[in-house]
Structures are given as C-alpha cells and as structure tokens.
Design a protein around this motif. Structure first.
Motif, PDB file in Angstrom:
ATOM      1  N   ALA A   1       0.825  -1.209   0.000  1.00  0.00           N
ATOM      2  CA  ALA A   1       0.000   0.000   0.000  1.00  0.00           C
ATOM      3  C   ALA A   1       0.856   1.254   0.000  1.00  0.00           C
ATOM      4  O   ALA A   1       0.570   2.224  -0.719  1.00  0.00           O
ATOM      5  CB  ALA A   1      -0.935  -0.021   1.210  1.00  0.00           C
TER       6      ALA A   1
ATOM      7  N   ASP B   1      -1.050   4.378  -2.155  1.00  0.00           N
ATOM      8  CA  ASP B   1      -2.493   4.250  -1.947  1.00  0.00           C
ATOM      9  C   ASP B   1      -2.797   4.495  -0.467  1.00  0.00           C
ATOM     10  O   ASP B   1      -2.821   3.577   0.344  1.00  0.00           O
ATOM     11  CB  ASP B   1      -2.942   2.848  -2.373  1.00  0.00           C
ATOM     12  CG  ASP B   1      -4.457   2.719  -2.423  1.00  0.00           C
ATOM     13  OD1 ASP B   1      -5.147   3.525  -1.759  1.00  0.00           O
ATOM     14  OD2 ASP B   1      -4.948   1.796  -3.102  1.00  0.00           O
TER      15      ASP B   1
ATOM     16  N   ARG C   1      -5.914   2.668   1.090  1.00  0.00           N
ATOM     17  CA  ARG C   1      -5.636   1.253   1.376  1.00  0.00           C
ATOM     18  C   ARG C   1      -4.735   1.125   2.599  1.00  0.00           C
ATOM     19  O   ARG C   1      -4.977   0.273   3.468  1.00  0.00           O
ATOM     20  CB  ARG C   1      -4.970   0.621   0.156  1.00  0.00           C
ATOM     21  CG  ARG C   1      -4.529  -0.840   0.354  1.00  0.00           C
ATOM     22  CD  ARG C   1      -3.819  -1.331  -0.909  1.00  0.00           C
ATOM     23  NE  ARG C   1      -3.217  -2.649  -0.735  1.00  0.00           N
ATOM     24  CZ  ARG C   1      -2.426  -3.225  -1.643  1.00  0.00           C
ATOM     25  NH1 ARG C   1      -2.165  -2.588  -2.790  1.00  0.00           N
ATOM     26  NH2 ARG C   1      -1.916  -4.413  -1.415  1.00  0.00           N
ATOM     27  N   LEU C   2      -3.721   1.984   2.691  1.00  0.00           N
ATOM     28  CA  LEU C   2      -2.803   1.941   3.824  1.00  0.00           C
ATOM     29  C   LEU C   2      -3.529   2.274   5.125  1.00  0.00           C
ATOM     30  O   LEU C   2      -3.362   1.575   6.131  1.00  0.00           O
ATOM     31  CB  LEU C   2      -1.655   2.920   3.596  1.00  0.00           C
ATOM     32  CG  LEU C   2      -0.575   2.989   4.681  1.00  0.00           C
ATOM     33  CD1 LEU C   2       0.076   1.628   4.906  1.00  0.00           C
ATOM     34  CD2 LEU C   2       0.484   4.031   4.323  1.00  0.00           C
TER      35      LEU C   2
END
Length: 440
Positions: free
Chosen positions: A291, A296, A299-300
C-alpha cells in the motif's frame, strides 16, 4: 416469569491456595488456564480483599456495562491501583452516576471526530521530525521512540502554542513526573496498594513532581485568561474563557494533567506492540509495504486501522476491567452485594475462539471493513465509562504509522513475539519493542 436470583455462594469458588492461577488471566494464552474448568463465572474471596465475581459470560458482561447507576469504576481503580494518587479523585474516571455524566459531557467535545481532524497536522509533524533521529539498519527500542512521540503530540494537542520558555519548563516538569511514575520506587508502592486495602503509601517525590506540573499549567491558564478571545485549536483553549470553563484553575490544571497521563503510556505501549507485531509477521508487513509503495493512502489507512485493532485485541494495555457494586444489585440474575467487585478478564474475551477464529493468531484482516464488537473488543472498556479518548488513540496510531511507513519500513523477523514485561501493571513489551528499520 422471573427466574430465581443466583447468590454468589452458589457459584463455583476458587480456593485460596489456587489464587496464583489468576495471573494466567492477565497474560496472553489465557485459554490454557485451568481456571476455565470453573466455567464462565466463578467467585474469589482472597483474605483481606473484597469478594470478587470473575466473569466472561457474554450476558453478564453486557448487563454489567449497561448498568450506569449501581457500579463504580473509580472504586476498583482506587482499591487495586494508585490511580487515585496519580490522577486525583475528582477527575473524570473516579466519578459515578450523574456527576460522571455531567463531567463527561463537559469534556467530550474536544475528543469527537470533528475536533480530531484539527490535530492531524500536528501528529504528522511530530513523526516527520522524529524519523531522522532514529537509527536505520540496526536494532533500537521503538517503545522509547513511542514515548517521545506520545509526549510531543500530547503537549501540542493539550496546550498548543505556548511561550517558548514556559513550554520548556512544562516539558521538563512533565517528563520528570512521568519518570517518577515509572520509577522502581513508585512501582513498588503501587504493587503494595492492593494489599493495603487500597491505601497508597505516601511517595513525596511523586507529589513534588505532580505539583511542579500543576504550577506551570496554572501559570499558562492565568496567561490565557489575560488574553481572552485568542482563537486556538488546542484542548486547553477549548475550555478557558468558553462555555465549557466550569472549573477553577487548579481543577482545570488537574484535568489537563490527567489527559496527559491517561494517554501517554497507553499510546506509547500500543505503538510499541504494533511495531513488534509487524516485525514478527511478514505477511502483514508485506501488505503495509504494498500500500505504501503504491502511494495508496486509503488502502494503507484501512489496513493500519485493522493492524491497530488486532494489536489491541492481542495486547490490550490493561488485561482486565471491573466494577464495584455501590449497593446490593443484580447482574444478569446474579445477586451482587454492596462492596463486591465484578471482574471482566479482557484477554480471556479477546482470545475466545467463539468470538475470533484462530484467536491467538495475528490476523488484521479480521477487522478489514468491520468495526470491533462493542462487547467482544474491550481495549477501551465499554458502556458509560468507555475511554473518552478512544477515537483519538485509534486515529493517532493510524496517522503516526502511516507517516512512518511512507518513509521507512520494519524489517521482519518471523519467530516468537516479544513477551510482555514480567513486572508491570499492564502489558508492556519486555524488551522495549526492539525492531530494525530500513529505508523505503
């Protein structure tokens, strides 16, 4: 049709000679405890201690946390710990009933979601300044780094922009106070408190350090009262000169000091455990890396939220909670007499296979897209006394690690997870969360 009440004397009882087994409920691996043979609830009556009902029966737990009138959290803390000496008996955690509701309503606005957003830049800045000071490619104690970040963030969140010389004095005073709380001398005093009926022996060094902190905070409060109308986003400014300003300066200082203490150690220890868990689990660190490398952030953030929740499930800073009966009352059909204490072993619930599949395995994915259960994930307690700073703590951990992992990564070393410290009132990494960082 009401079923008959069950008296404590009718429940299984732990014999005095087996009291040492209770320690097995306070460390990871609770489901190997022979105490489970007693069932979901049992009674303990140690000599010179209040009678205790220990329960992890789901309906008992729900009924206990839903009862806002007949039980006290503060009386449990003062009976088994030195929290009343550290925080002061008039702070929020020691209040009950209507007084607690009034104070909680007064102190909750700065910890709600809208206010939390204003602290993010401060948190990011603290991490970005700290990262260059940490070693790369060699082991170091991340718990120590966690303490440093927690203090810098708390001073910024609680006090904001303070005149340089006064902030330097406040920082020194707070550090000295925290050091005294963590000293061997005060730890000994704290460990003796339960055996002295809840009485904490006088410890003058701590009193002096506490008074020094309060003196600087009162000085800052006085300065702010002299300049009304200044717009600031810090916690103290949300009270001084506003509709929330309903305490004298000494009480307000005590409450600000309580916020520092309540969040400092728990934050640092949680950060240490998160780093420890990621270092021991390559598959979890690989998801963080993927991620972060992709840039991203959504997402992280989502994965870090799950990592933090899973870490707090397996390593809650406090492995149990409890309530003391203020009067004769009934909990889920069990008659609990006045003065008795109901203990909920948090770890036993967090490690229960009927709540969590493969419960001893670190698996953040179980919390992806799913909020932790209100009565099956008890890191911050539940009910009216749930930790006021829960949202703040979760957001803080996510922001700190997101900022860190955008620049660094943790080297993974599969194997046994660092154990908890043996002599500590909570669950703290025994080796100060030793990890190795690499450049991203």
């Amino acid at each position: 049709m009401c079923s008959a009440q069950v008296a404590l004397r009718e429940l299984p009882r732990l014999r005095t000679r087996h009291l040492g087994m209770l320690g097995g409920l306070l460390r990871p691996g609770t489901h190997s405890s022979p105490l489970l043979e007693l069932g979901e609830r049992f009674v303990v009556s140690p000599p010179a201690f209040p009678t205790m009902l220990v329960t992890h029966q789901p309906d008992d737990v729900r009924a206990l946390f839903a009862d806002h009138e007949n039980f006290s959290v503060g009386q449990v803390l003062s009976r088994f710990s030195s929290h009343d000496v550290m925080f002061g008996e008039q702070t929020l955690i020691f209040l009950d009933g209507e007084e607690h509701r009034r104070e909680r309503k007064l102190f909750s606005p700065p910890f709600q979601h809208k206010a939390l957003q204003s602290y993010e830049d401060l948190m990011v800045g603290v991490v970005e300044r700290a990262i260059p000071t940490w070693p790369v490619d060699e082991p170091f104690a991340f718990l120590r780094a966690g303490y440093g970040m927690a203090l810098d963030i708390l001073l910024g969140v609680v006090f904001g922009d303070v005149e340089h010389e006064r902030m330097a004095r406040l920082r020194r005073a707070v550090r000295a106070w925290f050091d005294e709380i963590e000293s061997r001398g005060f730890l000994t005093v704290t460990l003796l408190t339960p055996f002295l009926g809840g009485y904490t022996l006088p410890y003058p060094p701590l009193t002096r350090r506490r008074d020094q902190v309060d003196a600087v905070i009162v000085e800052e409060i006085t300065a702010r009262r002299a300049t009304p109308g200044e717009h600031r986003a810090d916690l103290l400014s949300r009270y001084v000169g506003t509709g929330l300003d309903q305490h004298d300066d000494a009480a307000l200082a005590r409450n600000m000091r309580g916020v520092l203490l309540g969040a400092y150690e728990t934050t640092a220890i949680t950060l240490g455990w998160v780093a420890t868990m990621l270092a021991a689990h390559p598959e979890a660190m690989a998801e963080v890396d993927a991620a972060a490398d992709a840039g991203d952030r959504d997402r992280l953030d989502a994965y870090l939220d799950a990592v933090v929740a899973e870490t707090m499930r397996l390593r809650p800073v406090s492995p149990f909670t409890g309530r003391r009966a203020l009067r004769d009352t009934v909990v889920n059909g069990i008659a609990v007499p006045k003065g008795a204490i109901v203990i909920v072993p948090i770890l036993l619930i967090h490690e229960a296979p009927w709540y969590y599949a493969d419960p001893l395995t670190f698996r953040p994915e179980r919390f992806l897209g799913e909020r932790p259960g209100g009565y099956t994930w008890l890191t911050f307690g539940a009910g009216a006394h749930r930790c006021l700073g829960a949202q703040f703590a979760l957001a803080e951990a996510r922001i700190l690690f997101r900022t860190l992992f955008e620049q660094r990564r943790i080297e993974t070393v599969p194997g046994p997870i660092e154990p908890p410290r043996r002599y500590h009132t909570g669950l703290s990494p025994a080796y100060d969360a030793r990890i190795t960082m690499r450049e991203r």
